[in-house]
Design an enzyme around this catalytic site. Structure first.
Site, PDB file in Angstrom:
ATOM      1  N   HIS A 321       0.835  -1.225  -0.183  1.00  0.00           N
ATOM      2  CA  HIS A 321      -0.003  -0.055   0.058  1.00  0.00           C
ATOM      3  C   HIS A 321       0.842   1.332  -0.014  1.00  0.00           C
ATOM      4  O   HIS A 321       0.576   2.065  -0.784  1.00  0.00           O
ATOM      5  CB  HIS A 321      -0.828   0.097   1.198  1.00  0.00           C
ATOM      6  CG  HIS A 321      -1.763   1.194   1.229  1.00  0.00           C
ATOM      7  ND1 HIS A 321      -3.325   0.961   1.105  1.00  0.00           N
ATOM      8  CD2 HIS A 321      -1.699   2.414   1.655  1.00  0.00           C
ATOM      9  CE1 HIS A 321      -3.693   2.187   1.270  1.00  0.00           C
ATOM     10  NE2 HIS A 321      -2.871   3.027   1.671  1.00  0.00           N
ATOM     11  N   GLU A 322       1.800   1.144   0.995  1.00  0.00           N
ATOM     12  CA  GLU A 322       2.800   2.542   1.001  1.00  0.00           C
ATOM     13  C   GLU A 322       3.613   2.737  -0.175  1.00  0.00           C
ATOM     14  O   GLU A 322       4.106   3.765  -0.671  1.00  0.00           O
ATOM     15  CB  GLU A 322       3.451   2.479   2.366  1.00  0.00           C
ATOM     16  CG  GLU A 322       2.617   2.525   3.543  1.00  0.00           C
ATOM     17  CD  GLU A 322       1.705   3.662   3.518  1.00  0.00           C
ATOM     18  OE1 GLU A 322       1.909   4.444   3.261  1.00  0.00           O
ATOM     19  OE2 GLU A 322       0.487   3.289   4.281  1.00  0.00           O
ATOM     20  N   HIS A 325       1.683   4.594  -2.859  1.00  0.00           N
ATOM     21  CA  HIS A 325       1.926   6.090  -2.524  1.00  0.00           C
ATOM     22  C   HIS A 325       3.305   6.557  -2.972  1.00  0.00           C
ATOM     23  O   HIS A 325       3.416   7.565  -3.645  1.00  0.00           O
ATOM     24  CB  HIS A 325       1.581   6.223  -0.946  1.00  0.00           C
ATOM     25  CG  HIS A 325       0.054   6.475  -0.581  1.00  0.00           C
ATOM     26  ND1 HIS A 325      -0.682   7.240  -1.150  1.00  0.00           N
ATOM     27  CD2 HIS A 325      -0.514   5.466   0.326  1.00  0.00           C
ATOM     28  CE1 HIS A 325      -2.047   6.806  -0.652  1.00  0.00           C
ATOM     29  NE2 HIS A 325      -1.674   5.949   0.546  1.00  0.00           N
ATOM     30  N   GLU A 351      -4.796   7.597  -3.102  1.00  0.00           N
ATOM     31  CA  GLU A 351      -4.983   6.489  -2.513  1.00  0.00           C
ATOM     32  C   GLU A 351      -5.442   5.376  -3.683  1.00  0.00           C
ATOM     33  O   GLU A 351      -5.369   4.205  -3.565  1.00  0.00           O
ATOM     34  CB  GLU A 351      -6.490   6.641  -1.776  1.00  0.00           C
ATOM     35  CG  GLU A 351      -6.558   7.280  -0.550  1.00  0.00           C
ATOM     36  CD  GLU A 351      -5.414   6.417   0.434  1.00  0.00           C
ATOM     37  OE1 GLU A 351      -5.083   5.366   0.265  1.00  0.00           O
ATOM     38  OE2 GLU A 351      -4.810   7.185   1.352  1.00  0.00           O
TER      39      GLU A 351
END
Length: 559
Positions: A321-322, A325, A351
Site C-alpha cells: 500500500h505505502e 503512495h 489512494e
C-alpha cells in the site's frame, strides 16, 4: 488468527503545501485566477513575451522557496512518528508552530500576489503545465490570503499536540482524556474552512483540502449507491459461510505464530517493495505505529509499515500500500519540481495508486503465483501452501472492528461511517461527546459488530487528531479510481496479469507513471484525470461490479 488483506490506514504526510498556503489577511492581492478588472487586463496585456517570461520565472523561484521550507516540515512530521522520543512532544509542537509561521510568511509574500496578478491575463499564452501552476497558485493565494500566520502556527501546534494526546489515549483506551483536545481540533478546522473558503459549505471546504472539486452531496450520492450495492453481497457471503464454515478455514501454516519472525517479514517486504518498483535510492522504509508515507521531496520518500507475528498479512499489505503512495511521489514530474503542478492531484488520486497496488495487484491470484515462492524462501513452514491458499487467505470477507483490518468488501462501510460522523460534527449537528455512542451504533447497524472499547472504536484512527478531517472519503473514492485505472491499464498492456504472475511489474509501473504520476496536478480534478487516463469520469458502478464478480467466484455465489 485473522486472515484478510489489510487496507492500511495512510495519513499521507504530503510534501505539497496544504490548501491553506499562499496568503494572509495582510496580503496585497486577493484576486483569483482570471478575476481582474477590464482596466487591469489592459494594463497586463501590455506585457511583452519577455516580460511574461521574466515574471513567471520570478514567481517560480518564490514558490520553490516555500516548497523547500515545506520539505523541512515533512521531515519533522516523519521524525515525530518514527524516531522522536515521547518526551520531546511539547518541544516538537513549538518547533512545528514556529516553522508553520515562517512557511506561511514565505507563501504570503506580497510579491507573489503581485506576480499572480500581473500574469493572470497571460495564462492562455503559457504552456499547459505553467498555466496549471498559475491556476493552482492563484486559487491557493486567494484562499490563504484570509488566513493569518498566527492561525497557521496555531494549527501546526494543535495538530502536533493532539497527535501526542491521541497516542496516549489510544494506548489506554481513554476517550475522556482525548475528547476535549479533539473538540479543539474540530473547532479550529471549522474556523479555518470558514475563513479560507467562505463561499463553500464548511464540510465541502474540508473535503476540498484533500480532493479538489469534490463535494459532500456528490460523495453522499456515491456512498448511498455503494451501501445499496454491497449490503446484499455482504449478506450473501455471510449466509454462505454460515452454511459452510470451511470456506474461511486457513491452512495452519498461514495462521499467526512465533514462526512469523518480524525481522524475516521485514526482509521479505523489502524484497517485494523493490520488485514492484519502490526506489530505495530515493527513499527509505521504517516501522511506525501507524503506516504512512512522508518525506521531504520526490527524491526523499519515506514509507513505514508495521509487523505482527499474529498477522503476517499486516506487514505485506502495508508495505505494498505505502509503496503505491511512494511510487506516485517518486514519479511526479521532475521538470516541474517543487511547484504546485508537480504535486499529486488530491488524496483520492493518491489512494487510487496505493489501493491499485494493494488490491488490484497484491490481492490477485497472479501476484500470489509470483509471491508464493518468495514466502517459501523466508518462511519454510509455508512450503505446503499453494498460491491459491495464499490468495484465498487474503480475500476472506468478514465484518471487522478495525478499519485497517477490513476486507475490500466491508471496508467502504467503515469509510461511510466516518464520513457521516465527521460531517455531522463539522456541520454542528453532532457533538464530539456524542461520537463514541454514535460510532458504536453505526458499527452495529452497518457491520453487525460493536467495539468493546474506545481503542477498537472511535480512537482507532490517527486522522482526526492529525487534523485530516475530510480525508476519509478519499479511501473509497480512491478504491473506485484504482479499479477503473487498472482496467484501463489491463486493456492497454498486453498480457498484464501473465506478466504480474512472473514478477514483471515494470510495464504497469511505467504506464501509471505516464498516465497518472507524471501528470501531477495538471488536471483540475480527479474526474478530469480519469477522463484523460481511462476515457471516463468516475463510474462507481464499475467498482461494485468488480467486487460482485470477484467474490461470487471465491464464494461460489449466484448473484
Amino acid at each position: 488468527s485473522r486472515a484478510g488483506i489489510l487496507t492500511t490506514a495512510t495519513v499521507l504526510t504530503l510534501f505539497a503545501p496544504r490548501a491553506s498556503a499562499f496568503g494572509s489577511p495582510g496580503a496585497v492581492v486577493r484576486s483569483c485566477f482570471g478575476r481582474v478588472t477590464a482596466r487591469s487586463k489592459t494594463q497586463m496585456a501590455a506585457m511583452s513575451p519577455a516580460e511574461v517570461t521574466e515574471a513567471y520565472t520570478d514567481l517560480v523561484s518564490r514558490l520553490r522557496k516555500a516548497s523547500h521550507l515545506d520539505g523541512i516540515g515533512g521531515l519533522l512530521g516523519w521524525d515525530q512518528q518514527t524516531m522522536m522520543p515521547q518526551g520531546a512532544e511539547e518541544a516538537r509542537a513549538k518547533q512545528q508552530a514556529a516553522l508553520a509561521a515562517v512557511i506561511h510568511d514565505a507563501k504570503t509574500d506580497p510579491a507573489i500576489g503581485a506576480l499572480l496578478k500581473k500574469l493572470s491575463a497571460h495564462a492562455s499564452t503559457l504552456p499547459p503545465f505553467d498555466a496549471a501552476n498559475l491556476r493552482i497558485a492563484s486559487e491557493r493565494f486567494d484562499q490563504a490570503s484570509r488566513m493569518s500566520s498566527a492561525l497557521a502556527a496555531k494549527q501546526a501546534e494543535l495538530e502536533s499536540r493532539a497527535y501526542g494526546a491521541w497516542t496516549r489515549a489510544r494506548a489506554e483506551s481513554d476517550w475522556g482524556a482525548f475528547a476535549p483536545t479533539l473538540a479543539e481540533v474540530f473547532d479550529l478546522q471549522r474556523e479555518i474552512c470558514s475563513t479560507t473558503k467562505p463561499n463553500m459549505a464548511v464540510y465541502d471546504a474540508a473535503i476540498d483540502i484533500f480532493d479538489p472539486k469534490m463535494t459532500a452531496p456528490r460523495i453522499k450520492e456515491i456512498f448511498d449507491q455503494v451501501k445499496a450495492e454491497l449490503a446484499p453481497l455482504i449478506s450473501s457471503i455471510a449466509s454462505k459461510v454460515e452454511a459452510d464454515p470451511s470456506l474461511h478455514e486457513v491452512p495452519p501454516a498461514l495462521r499467526g505464530g512465533p514462526e512469523w519472525d518480524t525481522k524475516k517479514q521485514d526482509e521479505l517486504c523489502r524484497e517485494i517493495a523493490a520488485a514492484i518498483g519502490f526506489d530505495f535510492g530515493k527513499g527509505r522504509m521504517d516501522v511506525s505505529v501507524h503506516p504512512f508515507t512522508g518525506g521531504s521531496h520526490t527524491t526523499d520518500v519515506r514509507i513505514t509499515t508495521r509487523y505482527s507475528e499474529d498477522n503476517w498479512v499486516e506487514g505485506v499489505a502495508g508495505t505494498i500500500h505505502e509503496c503505491g503512495h511512494a511510487m506516485y511521489e517518486q514519479g511526479r514530474p521532475a521538470e516541474q519540481g517543487d511547484l504546485p503542478v508537480s504535486e499529486a492531484l488530491g488524496m483520492a488520486s493518491h489512494e487510487s495508486q496505493s489501493l491499485l497496488w494493494e488490491r488490484m495487484v497484491g490481492q490477485s491470484l497472479p501476484f500470489w503465483k509470483w509471491a508464493t515462492p518468495i514466502f517459501h524462501k523466508y518462511f519454510p513452514h509455508t512450503k505446503s501452501c499453494t498460491p491459491e491458499d495464499f490468495y484465498r487467505a487474503v480475500n476472506h470477507v468478514r465484518p471487522s472492528l478495525i478499519r485497517v483490518d477490513a476486507d475490500e468488501v466491508t471496508y467502504p462501510l467503515h469509510v461511510i461511517l466516518r464520513f457521516e460522523l465527521e460531517k455531522g460534527v463539522l456541520d454542528g449537528e453532532v457533538s464530539v461527546d456524542e461520537l463514541p455512542a454514535l460510532w458504536d451504533q453505526k458499527m452495529k447497524d452497518y457491520l453487525g459488530v460493536v467495539p468493546p472499547s474506545a481503542k477498537e472504536g472511535v480512537l482507532q484512527d490517527v486522522h482526526w487528531p492529525s487534523g485530516a478531517i475530510g480525508y476519509f472519503p478519499s479511501y473509497t473514492l480512491g478504491a473506485m479510481m484504482a479499479n477503473q485505472i487498472y482496467d484501463a491499464a489491463k486493456g492497454q498492456i498486453e498480457g498484464l496479469e501473465d506478466k504480474i504472475a512472473k514478477g514483471e511489474f515494470t510495464e504497469l509501473k511505467d504506464w501509471l507513471n505516464k498516465n497518472i504520476h507524471s501528470q501531477g496536478s495538471l488536471h483540475a480534478s480527479a474526474d478530469d484525470l480519469l477522463l484523460a487516463a481511462t476515457g471516463k469520469r468516475l463510474e462507481p458502478k464499475l467498482f461494485s461490479t468488480y467486487l460482485k464478480e470477484k467474490y461470487a467466484k471465491i464464494y461460489d455465489l449466484t448473484l
